[in-house]
Design a protein around this motif. Structure first.
Motif, PDB file in Angstrom:
ATOM      1  N   PRO A 106       0.818  -1.225   0.000  1.00 49.80           N
ATOM      2  CA  PRO A 106       0.000   0.000   0.000  1.00 49.80           C
ATOM      3  C   PRO A 106       0.858   1.283   0.000  1.00 49.80           C
ATOM      4  O   PRO A 106       0.513   2.250  -0.672  1.00 49.80           O
ATOM      5  CB  PRO A 106      -0.823  -0.120   1.278  1.00 49.80           C
ATOM      6  CG  PRO A 106      -0.939  -1.596   1.506  1.00 49.80           C
ATOM      7  CD  PRO A 106       0.383  -2.159   1.042  1.00 49.80           C
ATOM      8  N   GLU A 107       1.962   1.261   0.740  1.00 48.12           N
ATOM      9  CA  GLU A 107       2.847   2.428   0.773  1.00 48.12           C
ATOM     10  C   GLU A 107       3.463   2.685  -0.606  1.00 48.12           C
ATOM     11  O   GLU A 107       3.593   3.832  -1.036  1.00 48.12           O
ATOM     12  CB  GLU A 107       3.965   2.235   1.809  1.00 48.12           C
ATOM     13  CG  GLU A 107       3.475   2.140   3.233  1.00 48.12           C
ATOM     14  CD  GLU A 107       2.952   0.750   3.621  1.00 48.12           C
ATOM     15  OE1 GLU A 107       3.283  -0.242   2.930  1.00 48.12           O
ATOM     16  OE2 GLU A 107       2.193   0.668   4.593  1.00 48.12           O
ATOM     17  N   GLN A 108       3.862   1.615  -1.291  1.00 52.40           N
ATOM     18  CA  GLN A 108       4.440   1.761  -2.623  1.00 52.40           C
ATOM     19  C   GLN A 108       3.416   2.306  -3.609  1.00 52.40           C
ATOM     20  O   GLN A 108       3.763   3.093  -4.491  1.00 52.40           O
ATOM     21  CB  GLN A 108       4.990   0.424  -3.123  1.00 52.40           C
ATOM     22  CG  GLN A 108       6.255  -0.016  -2.438  1.00 52.40           C
ATOM     23  CD  GLN A 108       6.689  -1.391  -2.895  1.00 52.40           C
ATOM     24  OE1 GLN A 108       5.895  -2.329  -2.951  1.00 52.40           O
ATOM     25  NE2 GLN A 108       7.971  -1.513  -3.235  1.00 52.40           N
ATOM     26  N   ARG A 109       2.167   1.892  -3.468  1.00 54.49           N
ATOM     27  CA  ARG A 109       1.121   2.386  -4.376  1.00 54.49           C
ATOM     28  C   ARG A 109       0.894   3.879  -4.210  1.00 54.49           C
ATOM     29  O   ARG A 109       0.668   4.593  -5.178  1.00 54.49           O
ATOM     30  CB  ARG A 109      -0.183   1.630  -4.148  1.00 54.49           C
ATOM     31  CG  ARG A 109      -0.130   0.225  -4.665  1.00 54.49           C
ATOM     32  CD  ARG A 109      -1.453  -0.462  -4.519  1.00 54.49           C
ATOM     33  NE  ARG A 109      -1.251  -1.890  -4.653  1.00 54.49           N
ATOM     34  CZ  ARG A 109      -2.136  -2.782  -4.305  1.00 54.49           C
ATOM     35  NH1 ARG A 109      -3.282  -2.416  -3.789  1.00 54.49           N
ATOM     36  NH2 ARG A 109      -1.882  -4.067  -4.453  1.00 54.49           N
ATOM     37  N   VAL A 110       0.955   4.362  -2.967  1.00 53.42           N
ATOM     38  CA  VAL A 110       0.807   5.797  -2.716  1.00 53.42           C
ATOM     39  C   VAL A 110       1.982   6.542  -3.338  1.00 53.42           C
ATOM     40  O   VAL A 110       1.812   7.545  -4.035  1.00 53.42           O
ATOM     41  CB  VAL A 110       0.704   6.088  -1.197  1.00 53.42           C
ATOM     42  CG1 VAL A 110       0.811   7.575  -0.924  1.00 53.42           C
ATOM     43  CG2 VAL A 110      -0.594   5.526  -0.639  1.00 53.42           C
ATOM     44  N   ALA A 111       3.202   6.050  -3.109  1.00 50.76           N
ATOM     45  CA  ALA A 111       4.410   6.694  -3.633  1.00 50.76           C
ATOM     46  C   ALA A 111       4.449   6.685  -5.151  1.00 50.76           C
ATOM     47  O   ALA A 111       5.036   7.580  -5.772  1.00 50.76           O
ATOM     48  CB  ALA A 111       5.654   6.001  -3.070  1.00 50.76           C
ATOM     49  N   LEU A 112       3.821   5.697  -5.748  1.00 51.72           N
ATOM     50  CA  LEU A 112       3.803   5.544  -7.201  1.00 51.72           C
ATOM     51  C   LEU A 112       3.299   6.808  -7.898  1.00 51.72           C
ATOM     52  O   LEU A 112       3.790   7.196  -8.944  1.00 51.72           O
ATOM     53  CB  LEU A 112       2.909   4.345  -7.549  1.00 51.72           C
ATOM     54  CG  LEU A 112       2.620   4.027  -8.984  1.00 51.72           C
ATOM     55  CD1 LEU A 112       3.872   3.453  -9.630  1.00 51.72           C
ATOM     56  CD2 LEU A 112       1.492   3.015  -9.074  1.00 51.72           C
ATOM     57  N   TYR A 113       2.340   7.486  -7.292  1.00 50.07           N
ATOM     58  CA  TYR A 113       1.720   8.664  -7.889  1.00 50.07           C
ATOM     59  C   TYR A 113       2.396   9.964  -7.457  1.00 50.07           C
ATOM     60  O   TYR A 113       1.987  11.044  -7.868  1.00 50.07           O
ATOM     61  CB  TYR A 113       0.229   8.688  -7.573  1.00 50.07           C
ATOM     62  CG  TYR A 113      -0.470   7.490  -8.158  1.00 50.07           C
ATOM     63  CD1 TYR A 113      -0.806   7.467  -9.508  1.00 50.07           C
ATOM     64  CD2 TYR A 113      -0.738   6.367  -7.389  1.00 50.07           C
ATOM     65  CE1 TYR A 113      -1.423   6.356 -10.072  1.00 50.07           C
ATOM     66  CE2 TYR A 113      -1.347   5.250  -7.950  1.00 50.07           C
ATOM     67  CZ  TYR A 113      -1.688   5.255  -9.279  1.00 50.07           C
ATOM     68  OH  TYR A 113      -2.288   4.153  -9.838  1.00 50.07           O
ATOM     69  N   GLN A 114       3.434   9.850  -6.613  1.00 48.24           N
ATOM     70  CA  GLN A 114       4.178  11.044  -6.193  1.00 48.24           C
ATOM     71  C   GLN A 114       5.556  11.007  -6.847  1.00 48.24           C
ATOM     72  O   GLN A 114       5.698  11.374  -7.991  1.00 48.24           O
ATOM     73  CB  GLN A 114       4.250  11.089  -4.668  1.00 48.24           C
ATOM     74  CG  GLN A 114       2.868  11.224  -4.042  1.00 48.24           C
ATOM     75  CD  GLN A 114       2.854  10.883  -2.574  1.00 48.24           C
ATOM     76  OE1 GLN A 114       3.855  10.497  -1.982  1.00 48.24           O
ATOM     77  NE2 GLN A 114       1.688  11.005  -1.965  1.00 48.24           N
ATOM     78  N   ASN A 115       6.557  10.528  -6.125  1.00 50.41           N
ATOM     79  CA  ASN A 115       7.916  10.472  -6.654  1.00 50.41           C
ATOM     80  C   ASN A 115       8.257   9.122  -7.258  1.00 50.41           C
ATOM     81  O   ASN A 115       9.354   8.937  -7.771  1.00 50.41           O
ATOM     82  CB  ASN A 115       8.925  10.783  -5.542  1.00 50.41           C
ATOM     83  CG  ASN A 115       8.773  12.193  -5.030  1.00 50.41           C
ATOM     84  OD1 ASN A 115       8.463  13.097  -5.795  1.00 50.41           O
ATOM     85  ND2 ASN A 115       8.965  12.379  -3.743  1.00 50.41           N
ATOM     86  N   GLY A 116       7.349   8.158  -7.157  1.00 55.27           N
ATOM     87  CA  GLY A 116       7.618   6.807  -7.633  1.00 55.27           C
ATOM     88  C   GLY A 116       8.085   5.926  -6.485  1.00 55.27           C
ATOM     89  O   GLY A 116       8.369   6.399  -5.380  1.00 55.27           O
ATOM     90  N   THR A 117       8.161   4.646  -6.743  1.00 52.94           N
ATOM     91  CA  THR A 117       8.582   3.693  -5.721  1.00 52.94           C
ATOM     92  C   THR A 117       9.721   2.841  -6.265  1.00 52.94           C
ATOM     93  O   THR A 117       9.709   2.432  -7.421  1.00 52.94           O
ATOM     94  CB  THR A 117       7.399   2.815  -5.250  1.00 52.94           C
ATOM     95  OG1 THR A 117       7.823   1.992  -4.182  1.00 52.94           O
ATOM     96  CG2 THR A 117       6.833   1.959  -6.367  1.00 52.94           C
ATOM     97  N   GLN A 118      10.696   2.604  -5.412  1.00 46.68           N
ATOM     98  CA  GLN A 118      11.862   1.838  -5.832  1.00 46.68           C
ATOM     99  C   GLN A 118      11.511   0.352  -5.933  1.00 46.68           C
ATOM    100  O   GLN A 118      10.903  -0.219  -5.032  1.00 46.68           O
ATOM    101  CB  GLN A 118      12.995   2.035  -4.824  1.00 46.68           C
ATOM    102  CG  GLN A 118      14.337   1.631  -5.361  1.00 46.68           C
ATOM    103  CD  GLN A 118      15.452   2.018  -4.412  1.00 46.68           C
ATOM    104  OE1 GLN A 118      15.429   1.625  -3.259  1.00 46.68           O
ATOM    105  NE2 GLN A 118      16.412   2.774  -4.906  1.00 46.68           N
ATOM    106  N   ILE A 119      11.898  -0.256  -7.058  1.00 44.24           N
ATOM    107  CA  ILE A 119      11.605  -1.660  -7.335  1.00 44.24           C
ATOM    108  C   ILE A 119      12.925  -2.385  -7.559  1.00 44.24           C
ATOM    109  O   ILE A 119      13.795  -1.917  -8.291  1.00 44.24           O
ATOM    110  CB  ILE A 119      10.728  -1.808  -8.600  1.00 44.24           C
ATOM    111  CG1 ILE A 119       9.420  -1.028  -8.458  1.00 44.24           C
ATOM    112  CG2 ILE A 119      10.468  -3.275  -8.916  1.00 44.24           C
ATOM    113  CD1 ILE A 119       8.441  -1.591  -7.483  1.00 44.24           C
ATOM    114  N   LEU A 120      13.043  -3.544  -6.936  1.00 47.04           N
ATOM    115  CA  LEU A 120      14.218  -4.380  -7.094  1.00 47.04           C
ATOM    116  C   LEU A 120      14.080  -5.207  -8.370  1.00 47.04           C
ATOM    117  O   LEU A 120      13.032  -5.821  -8.607  1.00 47.04           O
ATOM    118  CB  LEU A 120      14.314  -5.305  -5.878  1.00 47.04           C
ATOM    119  CG  LEU A 120      15.593  -6.056  -5.612  1.00 47.04           C
ATOM    120  CD1 LEU A 120      16.753  -5.113  -5.410  1.00 47.04           C
ATOM    121  CD2 LEU A 120      15.416  -6.914  -4.373  1.00 47.04           C
TER     122      LEU A 120
END
Length: 184
Positions: A106-120
């Motif tokens: 859920p935290e990554q989904r929120v970040a996705l629409y802001q600065n993005g989320t880091q993915i390995l």
């Protein structure tokens, strides 16, 4: 007393026996216990079947059939825009929403629409680990992998227009596996 077909014998034996080897003193389970066990097994089976159906719907394969199905559901033939100055890999909206978003926290989904989320990202061909940022670009209403895409993948792997790449979510490693399917 021998076990009847409606009950389950709780004694461990080798071979196939139609009756309990311990006779009258047997502690075979009762029919009621057998019915309860059957209901529990049926409920558990339904839950597993629902989970497997969700996997099939999302990824197009069942974990039980992984040896028979191709798990690489995100495939892309690289275009000039994937290799250019924008330093980003564009993922179709359908693939992103069906195969990437569901594995994010859920935290990554929120970040996705802001600065993005880091993915390995694990490069299976070179056995190397990389990080990309997965982001939703509002201006183009598209999903992209950015940051280090050009350096860690395009230049390092010598990717060119027309090369086909593939991605797959590995639930055990909690990362995406990457591979080059076809190279010009």
């Amino acid at each position: 007393m021998a076990c009847v077909p409606e009950t389950i014998c709780t004694h461990l034996t080798l071979g196939t026996l139609d009756v309990c080897p311990y006779g009258k003193e047997s502690s075979c389970s009762t029919t009621v216990e057998n019915d309860n066990a059957r209901r529990r097994h049926h409920r558990a089976g339904n839950e597993l079947a629902a989970a497997a159906a969700e996997q099939r719907r999302r990824w197009g394969y069942s974990p039980e059939l992984m040896l028979c199905d191709d798990p690489w559901k995100i495939t892309k033939k690289l275009t000039q825009s994937d290799l250019g100055y924008l330093s980003r890999l564009l993922i179709s909206k359908d693939l992103a929403e069906d195969l990437v978003l569901p594995v994010l926290t859920p935290e990554q989904r929120v970040a996705l629409y802001q600065n993005g989320t880091q993915i390995l990202i694990w490069d299976m061909d070179t056995q190397s680990l990389h990080y990309l940022v997965f982001k939703f670009w509002v201006s183009s209403r598209s999903y992209v992998f950015i940051d280090n895409w050009t350096k860690d993948f395009v230049k390092r792997r010598g990717l060119k227009k027309g090369d086909e790449i593939k991605l797959h979510w590995d639930p055990y490693k909690k990362c995406f596996d990457f591979s080059v399917l076809y190279s010009n």
